[in-house]
Structure formats: structure tokens, C-alpha cells
Scaffold this motif. Structure first.
Motif, mmCIF file in Angstrom:
data_model
loop_
_atom_site.group_PDB
_atom_site.id
_atom_site.type_symbol
_atom_site.label_atom_id
_atom_site.label_comp_id
_atom_site.label_asym_id
_atom_site.label_seq_id
_atom_site.Cartn_x
_atom_site.Cartn_y
_atom_site.Cartn_z
ATOM 1 N N VAL A 53 3.634 0.078 -15.749
ATOM 2 C CA VAL A 53 3.701 1.485 -16.129
ATOM 3 C C VAL A 53 2.626 2.321 -15.428
ATOM 4 C CG1 VAL A 53 3.393 3.094 -18.052
ATOM 5 C CG2 VAL A 53 4.809 1.049 -18.343
ATOM 6 N N PHE A 54 1.415 1.797 -15.313
ATOM 7 C CA PHE A 54 0.322 2.557 -14.705
ATOM 8 C C PHE A 54 0.225 2.395 -13.189
ATOM 9 C CE2 PHE A 54 -2.177 2.381 -18.932
ATOM 10 C CZ PHE A 54 -1.556 3.553 -19.359
ATOM 11 N N GLN A 55 1.121 1.582 -12.613
ATOM 12 C CA GLN A 55 1.035 1.306 -11.179
ATOM 13 C C GLN A 55 1.064 2.560 -10.293
ATOM 14 O OE1 GLN A 55 0.175 -1.300 -9.314
ATOM 15 N NE2 GLN A 55 0.388 0.125 -7.621
ATOM 16 N N PRO A 56 1.905 3.575 -10.556
ATOM 17 C CA PRO A 56 1.914 4.757 -9.684
ATOM 18 C C PRO A 56 0.548 5.430 -9.577
ATOM 19 C CG PRO A 56 3.858 4.743 -11.076
ATOM 20 C CD PRO A 56 2.963 3.640 -11.588
ATOM 21 N N PHE A 57 -0.147 5.559 -10.702
ATOM 22 C CA PHE A 57 -1.482 6.158 -10.668
ATOM 23 C C PHE A 57 -2.483 5.221 -10.010
ATOM 24 C CE2 PHE A 57 -5.691 6.303 -12.680
ATOM 25 C CZ PHE A 57 -6.115 7.546 -12.234
ATOM 26 N N TRP A 58 -2.401 3.955 -10.355
ATOM 27 C CA TRP A 58 -3.347 2.963 -9.834
ATOM 28 C C TRP A 58 -3.285 2.884 -8.308
ATOM 29 C CZ3 TRP A 58 -6.907 0.397 -12.774
ATOM 30 C CH2 TRP A 58 -7.615 -0.638 -12.139
ATOM 31 N N PHE A 59 -2.106 3.067 -7.741
ATOM 32 C CA PHE A 59 -1.919 3.019 -6.293
ATOM 33 C C PHE A 59 -2.842 4.014 -5.600
ATOM 34 C CE2 PHE A 59 0.029 4.702 -2.447
ATOM 35 C CZ PHE A 59 0.336 3.544 -1.739
ATOM 36 N N TYR A 60 -2.954 5.207 -6.169
ATOM 37 C CA TYR A 60 -3.794 6.230 -5.546
ATOM 38 C C TYR A 60 -5.272 6.005 -5.848
ATOM 39 C CZ TYR A 60 0.610 8.561 -4.691
ATOM 40 O OH TYR A 60 1.887 8.844 -4.267
ATOM 41 N N PHE A 61 -5.570 5.638 -7.071
ATOM 42 C CA PHE A 61 -6.963 5.369 -7.442
ATOM 43 C C PHE A 61 -7.526 4.228 -6.602
ATOM 44 C CE2 PHE A 61 -9.799 2.604 -9.949
ATOM 45 C CZ PHE A 61 -10.881 3.460 -10.090
ATOM 46 N N GLY A 62 -6.745 3.180 -6.382
ATOM 47 C CA GLY A 62 -7.208 1.997 -5.670
ATOM 48 C C GLY A 62 -6.888 1.984 -4.198
ATOM 49 N N ASP A 63 -6.574 3.134 -3.613
ATOM 50 C CA ASP A 63 -6.297 3.243 -2.185
ATOM 51 C C ASP A 63 -5.234 2.234 -1.742
ATOM 52 O OD1 ASP A 63 -6.491 4.237 0.374
ATOM 53 O OD2 ASP A 63 -8.239 3.044 0.921
ATOM 54 N N GLY A 64 -4.097 2.273 -2.434
ATOM 55 C CA GLY A 64 -2.977 1.412 -2.076
ATOM 56 C C GLY A 64 -2.888 0.113 -2.851
ATOM 57 N N CYS A 65 -3.770 -0.080 -3.819
ATOM 58 C CA CYS A 65 -3.776 -1.323 -4.608
ATOM 59 C C CYS A 65 -2.546 -1.407 -5.510
ATOM 60 C CB CYS A 65 -5.044 -1.372 -5.459
ATOM 61 S SG CYS A 65 -5.124 -2.782 -6.580
ATOM 62 N N GLU A 66 -1.960 -2.603 -5.586
ATOM 63 C CA GLU A 66 -0.816 -2.855 -6.459
ATOM 64 C C GLU A 66 -1.152 -3.976 -7.441
ATOM 65 O OE1 GLU A 66 2.915 -3.351 -4.496
ATOM 66 O OE2 GLU A 66 2.535 -1.734 -3.060
ATOM 67 N N MET A 67 -1.049 -3.660 -8.723
ATOM 68 C CA MET A 67 -1.353 -4.650 -9.767
ATOM 69 C C MET A 67 -0.191 -5.592 -10.019
ATOM 70 S SD MET A 67 -3.199 -2.268 -12.650
ATOM 71 C CE MET A 67 -1.833 -1.092 -12.728
ATOM 72 N N THR A 68 0.979 -5.275 -9.482
ATOM 73 C CA THR A 68 2.209 -5.978 -9.859
ATOM 74 C C THR A 68 2.626 -7.041 -8.831
ATOM 75 O OG1 THR A 68 3.467 -4.172 -8.855
ATOM 76 C CG2 THR A 68 3.059 -4.049 -11.225
ATOM 77 N N ARG A 69 1.686 -7.534 -8.050
ATOM 78 C CA ARG A 69 2.033 -8.534 -7.046
ATOM 79 C C ARG A 69 1.809 -9.961 -7.565
ATOM 80 N NH1 ARG A 69 -0.108 -6.133 -1.184
ATOM 81 N NH2 ARG A 69 1.315 -4.328 -1.175
ATOM 82 N N ALA A 70 2.833 -10.783 -7.392
ATOM 83 C CA ALA A 70 2.730 -12.212 -7.713
ATOM 84 C C ALA A 70 2.231 -12.925 -6.457
ATOM 85 C CB ALA A 70 4.083 -12.752 -8.158
ATOM 86 N N THR A 71 0.995 -12.663 -6.102
ATOM 87 C CA THR A 71 0.432 -13.099 -4.819
ATOM 88 C C THR A 71 0.475 -14.608 -4.641
ATOM 89 O OG1 THR A 71 -1.029 -11.167 -4.925
ATOM 90 C CG2 THR A 71 -1.602 -12.876 -3.346
ATOM 91 N N TRP A 72 0.386 -15.356 -5.732
ATOM 92 C CA TRP A 72 0.384 -16.818 -5.613
ATOM 93 C C TRP A 72 1.663 -17.337 -4.968
ATOM 94 C CZ3 TRP A 72 0.972 -14.063 -10.118
ATOM 95 C CH2 TRP A 72 2.152 -14.251 -10.823
ATOM 96 N N THR A 73 2.780 -16.640 -5.173
ATOM 97 C CA THR A 73 4.031 -17.100 -4.561
ATOM 98 C C THR A 73 3.982 -16.955 -3.049
ATOM 99 O OG1 THR A 73 5.124 -14.938 -4.782
ATOM 100 C CG2 THR A 73 5.323 -16.472 -6.631
ATOM 101 N N ARG A 74 3.329 -15.911 -2.567
ATOM 102 C CA ARG A 74 3.182 -15.704 -1.126
ATOM 103 C C ARG A 74 2.325 -16.802 -0.512
ATOM 104 N NH1 ARG A 74 7.230 -12.357 0.347
ATOM 105 N NH2 ARG A 74 7.140 -10.337 -0.700
#
Length: 243
Positions: free
Chosen positions: A190-211
Motif C-alpha cells: 500500500v505504501f510502495q508508491p510513496f516509498w519509491f520517491y522517498f527512497g529514490d527508487g526503492c521497492e519494498m515489494t521485491r522477493a529478492t531471494w528468488t532472483r
């Protein structure tokens, strides 16, 4: 993603319309000058809370030192140099970051960490490390970066290209909560759109371990753990992958 999350996400996107407009007009880029100031404060607090985790993780760097040579470390997304204090004495460090405005903080941090030798600072994204030669480094370090690169698989391919055979990729990242029923998972989306700008492109919703699991490393040591941080970025992974 549930309908409930999609509805709240749509509402937050509406509230973020001014930020979306600034980004579309290219005006958001000015935040890159301010971001190093914000990140400098954030990383100092992060290091205090994550000191033991970082110390334990980076204590393994020396295992990948080539015989008779100093340990060569490439840090992707070095930011303010918050990890330098944890690198083994005598290491040769190459720093990369897509934001050139970290230069002032890097210079200061380098002076505070005279136990290291600094080869150069390259303005480059994780997806494009052409300034670094093939199979030229022992270790690649990446902390709180895979959440913001545009292409994680390409970043991992570049990592493998610059690593010498038997070298290792060390990571420490916040990731998507694994429990889809949790409030953390809900608010991360839900907060990802705002977080993207606050964190300079950061995404909280990535399942990075799969990558990381799909990247083709010969060995992967990965652990999940709850970091002592704000609940949205509490889910963490750390470890290393061997080329």
C-alpha cells in the motif's frame, strides 16, 4: 495481490499524484542532490542497529582473498561508504554508485577508514559496470541496493562477470514479507508508491531471494531474519553467493 490491497494501493497512488507528475516532468531528479544528506543520517542509525549483523557477514570476506594479493572489493551502490568500517584491513576498494552527489560523503568516510586502499569511485548503476574489467575482483558487496536497481537479474549478471572464478557476492537486503496475511505485507504494498520517491527508487515489494536463487551461482548461503528496524523494512536477507 488481494482486491483489498489493490483498492488501498489505488487510493495511495491518487494521493501521490503530485509526486508522479514531478517524476513525469523530470523535476524529481533534483531529489538526487538531497538524497545523500538523508541517506547519511539513515545509514548511521542503520549501522548502529545492524552492526552485529554486518560484522558477522563481512568477517567472511577474507575467505575469498586470492593468494599473495590484497583482497579486492567492489561495492555496488556504495552510498556514503557505510560499509567501509567492516572491510578487512588492507583491502583494495572500488566504489560505484549511480548518484554522483555522494562524492563528498565518500571522501570523508575514506579518511575515517585508513585501513583500506581506495582505487576509484565510478558513477555507474549496478546494471552497467563496464568500467570494471571481467573477472577482476575477489568480492562484490551490495547492501540495501537490490531494492532499487531497475533490473536485478542484469545486476547479478554484471556481478558474476566482474568476479573472478571462486569469488563471492555478499548481500544484505530488506525484502518483501513472506506472510501474505501479515500487516507488514499489506502496508509494504500500500505504501510502495510513496516509498519509491522517498527512497529514490526503492521497492519494498521485491522477493529478492528468488532472483538470487535463479542467478546461477555455484553456491548460495542465504538466511532470512527480522531486522531490528521499522516494520516495513524489517524482513531481511543476508549471505553470500559464490561464482
Amino acid at each position: 495481490m488481494s482486491l483489498w490491497i489493490k483498492l488501498w494501493l489505488a487510493l495511495v497512488n491518487v494521493l501521490c499524484t503530485p509526486l508522479h507528475a514531478l517524476h513525469a516532468l523530470g523535476l524529481y531528479a533534483s531529489y538526487k542532490r538531497l538524497f545523500p544528506v538523508c541517506l547519511n543520517r539513515i545509514t548511521k542509525n542503520y549501522n548502529k542497529k545492524m552492526h552485529d549483523a554486518k560484522e558477522e557477514l563481512f568477517s567472511k570476506l577474507s575467505q575469498f582473498k586470492a593468494p599473495g594479493k590484497p583482497l579486492t572489493v567492489l561495492e555496488i551502490g556504495c552510498g556514503t561508504g557505510a560499509n567501509f568500517q567492516f572491510f578487512p584491513a588492507g583491502s583494495k576498494v572500488i566504489c560505484t554508485d549511480p548518484n554522483p552527489f555522494f562524492d563528498t560523503y565518500l571522501s570523508s568516510t575514506m579518511k575515517e577508514n585508513g585501513h583500506l586502499s581506495y582505487e576509484r569511485f565510478v558513477v555507474a548503476s549496478g546494471e552497467d559496470l563496464r568500467a570494471v574489467e571481467d573477472e577482476s575482483v575477489d568480492v562484490v558487496v551490495c547492501t540495501l541496493v537490490l531494492c532499487s536497481v531497475r533490473d536485478v537479474p542484469q545486476t547479478l549478471r554484471e556481478t558474476q562477470r566482474v568476479l573472478r572464478p571462486g569469488g563471492a557476492f555478499f548481500f544484505l537486503e530488506h525484502v518483501l514479507a513472506d506472510d501474505e496475511r501479515s500487516w507488514t505485507y499489506f502496508f509494504q504494498h500500500v505504501f510502495q508508491p510513496f516509498w519509491f520517491y522517498f527512497g529514490d527508487g526503492c521497492e519494498m515489494t521485491r522477493a529478492t531471494w528468488t532472483r538470487l536463487q535463479d542467478a546461477g551461482f555455484s553456491q548460495l548461503k542465504l538466511q532470512r531474519f527480522p531486522a531490528p528496524l521499522f516494520f516495513l523494512i524489517r524482513p531481511h536477507i543476508s549471505g553470500f553467493a559464490v561464482k
